[in-house]
Design an enzyme around this catalytic site. Structure first.
Site, PDB file in Angstrom:
ATOM      1  N   LEU A 656       0.849  -1.188   0.000  1.00 61.66           N
ATOM      2  CA  LEU A 656       0.000   0.000   0.000  1.00 61.66           C
ATOM      3  C   LEU A 656       0.881   1.233   0.000  1.00 61.66           C
ATOM      4  CD1 LEU A 656      -2.950  -0.655   2.512  1.00 61.66           C
ATOM      5  CD2 LEU A 656      -3.137  -0.149   0.081  1.00 61.66           C
ATOM      6  N   ASP A 657       0.339   2.343  -0.496  1.00 59.23           N
ATOM      7  CA  ASP A 657       1.078   3.608  -0.449  1.00 59.23           C
ATOM      8  C   ASP A 657       1.310   4.034   0.995  1.00 59.23           C
ATOM      9  OD1 ASP A 657       1.021   3.641  -3.194  1.00 59.23           O
ATOM     10  OD2 ASP A 657      -0.780   4.891  -3.298  1.00 59.23           O
ATOM     11  N   VAL A 658       2.324   4.865   1.178  1.00 54.93           N
ATOM     12  CA  VAL A 658       2.660   5.310   2.528  1.00 54.93           C
ATOM     13  C   VAL A 658       1.497   6.081   3.146  1.00 54.93           C
ATOM     14  CG1 VAL A 658       4.256   6.738   3.895  1.00 54.93           C
ATOM     15  CG2 VAL A 658       5.115   5.365   1.985  1.00 54.93           C
ATOM     16  N   ALA A 660      -1.694   5.827   2.419  1.00 54.25           N
ATOM     17  CA  ALA A 660      -2.931   5.055   2.496  1.00 54.25           C
ATOM     18  C   ALA A 660      -2.923   4.144   3.712  1.00 54.25           C
ATOM     19  CB  ALA A 660      -3.126   4.229   1.228  1.00 54.25           C
ATOM     20  N   ARG A 762      -6.186   6.163  -7.742  1.00 56.26           N
ATOM     21  CA  ARG A 762      -5.843   7.585  -7.803  1.00 56.26           C
ATOM     22  C   ARG A 762      -5.813   8.083  -9.250  1.00 56.26           C
ATOM     23  NH1 ARG A 762      -0.578   7.763  -3.915  1.00 56.26           N
ATOM     24  NH2 ARG A 762      -0.768  10.024  -4.277  1.00 56.26           N
TER      25      ARG A 762
END
Length: 870
Positions: A656-658, A660, A762
Site C-alpha cells: 500500500l502507499d505510505v 494510504a 488515484r
C-alpha cells in the site's frame, strides 16, 4: 439469382423471351422456382457446374414442344439443361425469325375471366396464361441476402420482361395469335446446339454476369472467350462481395483482391434497396465471410450460439444454449476460442460504445449437464467479461465446479457497475462447499450492482441463486449462512410469502426489502431451509451501514509506555492463523521492498525491549518500514520463519502507499507466504473508500481507462494511456458532503477494484475529473485543512486460506480515527448514507446546528440514476 441468369442466357441463345417467359413452360413455376431450379447449377471452386436432374420424359405421340410428363422419381416438370436444349432442337415450330412458347398444361376455358389467370394474349386460341404465377415467381427470387436485380432494360436485340402487362397483338389470318412482345427474340437467330463452342460462350457470359467476365474456367483450365457484339447487350449488375470459400484468381494464376467495376445505370438505385447487414463492421463483406466460415467450422455449435442484429442504443442479443453438449474443460476452451472470434467479428474496427467496449445481452447462458471444472469456468468467465456479456439467467448446474470455480463466477458477476446476471443456477456441482457460497456472498455484499435495481417494481431485488447440493444442505448450509451474514454484515432471503405473493427472481417480499432505499440483502437462496431450533438470519439493513460500523478488532491500541505523542498509529492484527495474517497498516508506514534499518537481532529481544522499539518506530519522523514491525511482532516465534527471512521481505505479499491505510495479507511462514502470492495471482477481493472533489452525475459507474506504469520508476506516478494495461474500477457514491467554510462539494465513494494496477484508484479518479482529497501527486497539490492526509482507505480484503476457508475481513472508517474525524468536520448534504447508515455526526459549531441534525436528503431521482461508464 443463379436460375434467373441461366434462363436469361438460355432464352437469348434459343431466340426465346427472357426468364419469366421461359418459366411458363413449367407446370407449376411458382412452386418450383425456388426449390427445383437452384439444384440445376452449382458454383464451386472450379466454376459453374451443371447438376443432372431427372426431367421426366415426353409422352408418346405428343408434339415436340409439349411439356414433359411426370417421372416416377418425383422430378415432374423439372427442366434440366439438356431437356431444354432437346426440346428446342426437336421443336418443329421453330421458324427462322420467331420462337413460339407452348402454354402450360394447366389452362382455363376460353372467354372466362379468372383471378388466377388474367386476360393475356396466348400462343394458342382458347388458352390463357397464369400471369400472376409468372410475376410471383419473379418476386420470390428477391431474397434478403441476394443481390438486387438491375432495373434497366437490356440494350441491343434482347428485350427483358417488363412488369406491365403486354397489350394483345392481333394475329395473322388463320386464327393463330401472334406471340407476346416479350417472347420475340432477335431476328434470324441461328439455332443453338449444345456444342463445345456454345458451352464456352455460355460460361463466359455467366462469368460476366457474376462480376468476373474476364476469367472463365472450362474443364479446370483457364480460357478467355470473346463474346463479340452480343456482350454489349448485357448490363453488368452491381459489384458483389466475394463468395465465401471461392478463391479470387487473376489471369496469372495468383491471388488478387476483388475489384469493383465502374457503376452502371441503375446500380445506385439497386444499392439503396440492398438490405442492411446484421452488424456494422468496418468491412461488412469481410465480417460476413468470417462469420460464415466460423459457422461452417463448427456446424454443431452454430445453431446453439447465435448473434442477432444490433439495434441503435441497445446491446446485441445473444443465444447460448450449450446444455448437454458433452463439454469438458478442453472442449469448453475450444468453444471459447471459437465464440471469441465470432464476437470479435461483430465489433466495428476502431470504434464501438463508450470505453471501446461492445456490449451483448443474452436471455440465457446455459452450460448445464456438462463436465466443466475450474479451468473451463475460468475460460468461460474471462470470455464473458472480455466482451461484457450480460445475461438474465446463467445456468451451470450438473458440472464439477468447486470453490475456485466460484471465485471465477463471482469475479464475472461483479466486474461491472451493472448486474451481469439476475439468476444463477449452480445445483448438482459436487465439489462446491459452503465456503464457496460464502465467498460468493462476500463478493456480492457491498457491491455497487447488488442487490439489483428493478425498474419494473421500483425496488432492489436480491440475486436469485439455486445451489442445491449435499454439502450445503440442512444444518451445515444454514450455519454457513449465519457465519456469512454475521461476518459480512449482509443479509440473505430464504424465500418468504406475503399473502398470495411469493419471492421470485423479480420480487422479494421480505419486509426489509420493500423500500426504495438500497439494502444489504444480496441473495435469494432457493430451497435452503432453516432448522426448527435455529436462530433467524439478520434482517436487511442499510447498504452503506458497514462502512461506518464500529472498529471491532481494528480499533487503535494504546501506544507503548514512554511514548507520549506518537506520530502515527501502531499496526494491528485483524486476522491470524498458523500460516497467514491480515495486518491493518495505518498511514505513515512504508511498504517498500527490502528497506534499510531493519535489524535481524530484534527477533531475539525480550518482549519489553520489543515494545520499546515499536514505540521508537511510531515516534520517528520518517516513515518506518512495516517489515520492522513484522519482525518485532512475529520474529520471536520459532514457527514464523517468513518474518525472519529477508529474501521473502518479512512475509509481505502486496503493498500500500505510505499515505494510504488498510488491511494487508502477509505470510507468517514461508508456506503461507507462497500461498499468499498465489492468492494475489488468483485475485484478491479489494474494496476501497475515498473522498474525492466534486459531485458525480450518477450514483454508480465504472472506469476502464488503461494505465501505463512505465514512468513509475522515474516519476513515482502512472498515467492513463491507451497503450497501457487494461484496468477497471467500479465505484458507487455513498454520501455527499459540503465544506462549511468554502462551500465546496465532496463525495465519499466506495470502489471495487476489478484489476490491481499501481495507483489505479488515484489515476482513475483523476481521469474522471474527481481527484482524491489530499492527493498531492495526482491532484492540485493542496491539502485541505479538515483532512491531514490522503483520504484513501482500503476497506475490505478477501482470500482463501490454506484450509480452503473463505476469509473476508473489513476495516470500517472508525478503524482510522484521522479520516473519521475529517468526515465529522464536513456537513453531509446527500447520498444513500443519509438514512440509517450512521455516519459521523457533524459538529455544527458556528453554524448553530445541533450535532447530527439532518440537513437534507438526496432526491429519489438521484438515488436510482443510471450508472456511468467511462
Amino acid at each position: 439469382c443463379a436460375p434467373l441468369c441461366f434462363f436469361r442466357l438460355r432464352a437469348e441463345q434459343a431466340g426465346a423471351g427472357p426468364c419469366a417467359a421461359a418459366l411458363r413452360v413449367c407446370a407449376c413455376a411458382q412452386a418450383r422456382a425456388r426449390f427445383a431450379f437452384p439444384k440445376m447449377l452449382r458454383v464451386g471452386a472450379g466454376g459453374v457446374q451443371r447438376v443432372p436432374i431427372s426431367a421426366g420424359t415426353r409422352a408418346a405421340g405428343a408434339p415436340p414442344g409439349a411439356p414433359p410428363t411426370p417421372s416416377a422419381g418425383g422430378g415432374a416438370g423439372v427442366l434440366s439443361f439438356r431437356s431444354v436444349m432437346a426440346e428446342k432442337t426437336q421443336d418443329s415450330s421453330l421458324a427462322g425469325d420467331e420462337v413460339t412458347l407452348r402454354p402450360t398444361a394447366k389452362a382455363y376455358p376460353t372467354g372466362k375471366a379468372s383471378a388466377k389467370a388474367p386476360a393475356r394474349t396466348a400462343a394458342t386460341p382458347g388458352v390463357k396464361f397464369e400471369e400472376e404465377s409468372e410475376f410471383q415467381a419473379d418476386d420470390d427470387w428477391e431474397e434478403p441476402q441476394a443481390a438486387p436485380k438491375a432495373k434497366a432494360k437490356a440494350k441491343g436485340t434482347v428485350a427483358l420482361v417488363n412488369r406491365a402487362k403486354a397489350p394483345p397483338t392481333p394475329g395473322p389470318k388463320g386464327g393463330k395469335a401472334a406471340p407476346p412482345r416479350a417472347a420475340v427474340a432477335k431476328a434470324k437467330a441461328p439455332a443453338a446446339e449444345e456444342s463445345d463452342d456454345w458451352v464456352k460462350q455460355f460460361e463466359a457470359k455467366w462469368a460476366q454476369v457474376m462480376g468476373d467476365a474476364s476469367d472463365s474456367l472450362n474443364d479446370g483450365g483457364e480460357a478467355e472467350v470473346d463474346g463479340g457484339a452480343e456482350d454489349a447487350a448485357w448490363e453488368e449488375p452491381p459489384a458483389k462481395r466475394p463468395r465465401p470459400g471461392l478463391p479470387q484468381q487473376s489471369k496469372a494464376g495468383g491471388p488478387r483482391s476483388p475489384t469493383k467495376p465502374p457503376p452502371k445505370a441503375g446500380a445506385a438505385v439497386a444499392a439503396q434497396k440492398r438490405p442492411a447487414p446484421s452488424s456494422t463492421p468496418s468491412a461488412p463483406g469481410d465480417a460476413m465471410d468470417v462469420i460464415a466460415a466460423l459457422n461452417e467450422e463448427r456446424p454443431e455449435w452454430a445453431p446453439r450460439c447465435t448473434v442477432e442484429a444490433a439495434r441503435p442504443g441497445q446491446p446485441q442479443r445473444l443465444t447460448i444454449l450449450m446444455a448437454e453438449a458433452s463439454l469438458g474443460d478442453t472442449g469448453l476452451a475450444h468453444w471459447c476460442s471459437w465464440f471469441d472470434r465470432r464476437l470479435s467479428a461483430e465489433r466495428p474496427a476502431g470504434q464501438g460504445p463508450a470505453g471501446g467496449r461492445i456490449r451483448y445481452k443474452a436471455s440465457s447462458i446455459d452450460f448445464s449437464e456438462n463436465q466443466i471444472s475450474v479451468t473451463g469456468v475460468k475460460a468461460l468467465c474471462n470470455l464473458l467479461e472480455k466482451h461484457s456479456v450480460r445475461c438474465e439467467v446463467l445456468r451451470l448446474s450438473g458440472n464439477i465446479i468447486g470453490n475456485e470455480g466460484m471465485r471465477c463466477i463471482a469475479k464475472y458477476l461483479t466486474c461491472s457497475s451493472q448486474a451481469m446476471a439476475t439468476e444463477l443456477h449452480l445445483s448438482r456441482n459436487t465439489k462446491m462447499t459452503g465456503e464457496g457460497v460464502k465467498w460468493l456472498l462476500g463478493c456480492l455484499a457491498m457491491h455497487p450492482a447488488y442487490p439489483v435495481w428493478s425498474s419494473e417494481t421500483q425496488r432492489y431485488v436480491p440475486l436469485w441463486i439455486r445451489a442445491e447440493n449435499q454439502r450445503v444442505k440442512g444444518e451445515a448450509g444454514y450455519s454457513v449462512l449465519e457465519d456469512a451474514c454475521k461476518g459480512l454484515s449482509c443479509s440473505v432471503c430464504l424465500g418468504e410469502t406475503n399473502g398470495d405473493i411469493k419471492c421470485n427472481p423479480r420480487v422479494c417480499v421480505n419486509v426489509g426489502c420493500c423500500d426504495e432505499l438500497k439494502h444489504n440483502c444480496v441473495a435469494h437462496l432457493c430451497s435452503w431451509e432453516a432448522p426448527e431450533d435455529a436462530a433467524p438470519l439478520p434482517n436487511p439493513a442499510a447498504h452503506a451501514r458497514p462502512i461506518f460500523a464500529h472498529a471491532g478488532r481494528g480499533a487503535p491500541r494504546a501506544p507503548p509506555s514512554g511514548v507520549d505523542a506518537p506520530t502515527r498509529d501502531e499496526p494491528r492484527l485483524i486476522y491470524e492463523d498458523d500460516d497467514l495474517a491480515v495486518v491493518l497498516k495505518p498511514s505513515g508506514w512504508s511498504c517498500l521492498p527490502q528497506p534499510k534499518g531493519v535489524n535481524s537481532a530484534w527477533a531475539k529481544m525480550n518482549p519489553l525491549m520489543r515494545r520499546r522499539q515499536v514505540g521508537e518506530l511510531m515516534a520517528q519522523e520518517a516513515a518506518p518500514p512495516l517489515q520492522a514491525w513484522l519482525l518485532l511482532h512475529f520474529g520471536s516465534d520459532p514457527n514464523c520463519d517468513a518474518a525472519r527471512d529477508q529474501a521473502s521481505d518479512r512475509g509481505i505479499a502486496h503493498r500500500l502507499d505510505v499515505e494510504a491505510s488498510g488491511p494487508l495479507l502477509v505470510g507468517k511462514t514461508l508456506r503461507g507466504f507462497e500461498h499468499a502470492r498465489k492468492q494475489i495471482a488468483a485475485g484478491l477481493l479489494k474494496d476501497y473508500l475515498a473522498l474525492v472533489h466534486g459531485s458525480f452525475p450518477a450514483e454508480r459507474g465504472e472506469c476502464h481507462a488503461p494505465i501505463d506504469t512505465s514512468p513509475y520508476l522515474e516519476t513515482k506516478r502512472v498515467r492513463v494511456d491507451g497503450a497501457g494495461q487494461a484496468a477497471t474500477t467500479v465505484w458507487e457514491a455513498i454520501a455527499e458532503y459540503e465544506s462549511p467554510d468554502r462551500r465546496e462539494r465532496y463525495t465519499l465513494v466506495h470502489c471495487r477494484m476489478v484489476t490491481l494496477r499501481t495507483h489505479q484508484l488515484r489515476a482513475h479518479m483523476q481521469h474522471l475529473g474527481h481527484p482524491l482529497v489530499g492527493d498531492t501527486l495526482y491532484g492540485d497539490g493542496e491539502v485541505p485543512a479538515f483532512c491531514p492526509r490522503l483520504f484513501m482507505h482500503k476497506y475490505r480484503i478477501g482470500f482463501f486460506n490454506l484450509q480452503g476457508q473463505a476469509c473476508l475481513e473489513a476495516c470500517s472508517l472508525q478503524t482510522v480515527p484521522d479520516l473519521w474525524k475529517a468526515l465529522g468536520r464536513l456537513r453531509k448534504v446527500g447520498g444513500m448514507a443519509m438514512m440509517g447508515a450512521a455516519p459521523p455526526a457533524y459538529d455544527a459549531g458556528a453554524l448553530g446546528l445541533a450535532a447530527g441534525q439532518q440537513l437534507g436528503r438526496m432526491p429519489a431521482c438521484r438515488q436510482h440514476a443510471a450508472p456511468l461508464a467511462l
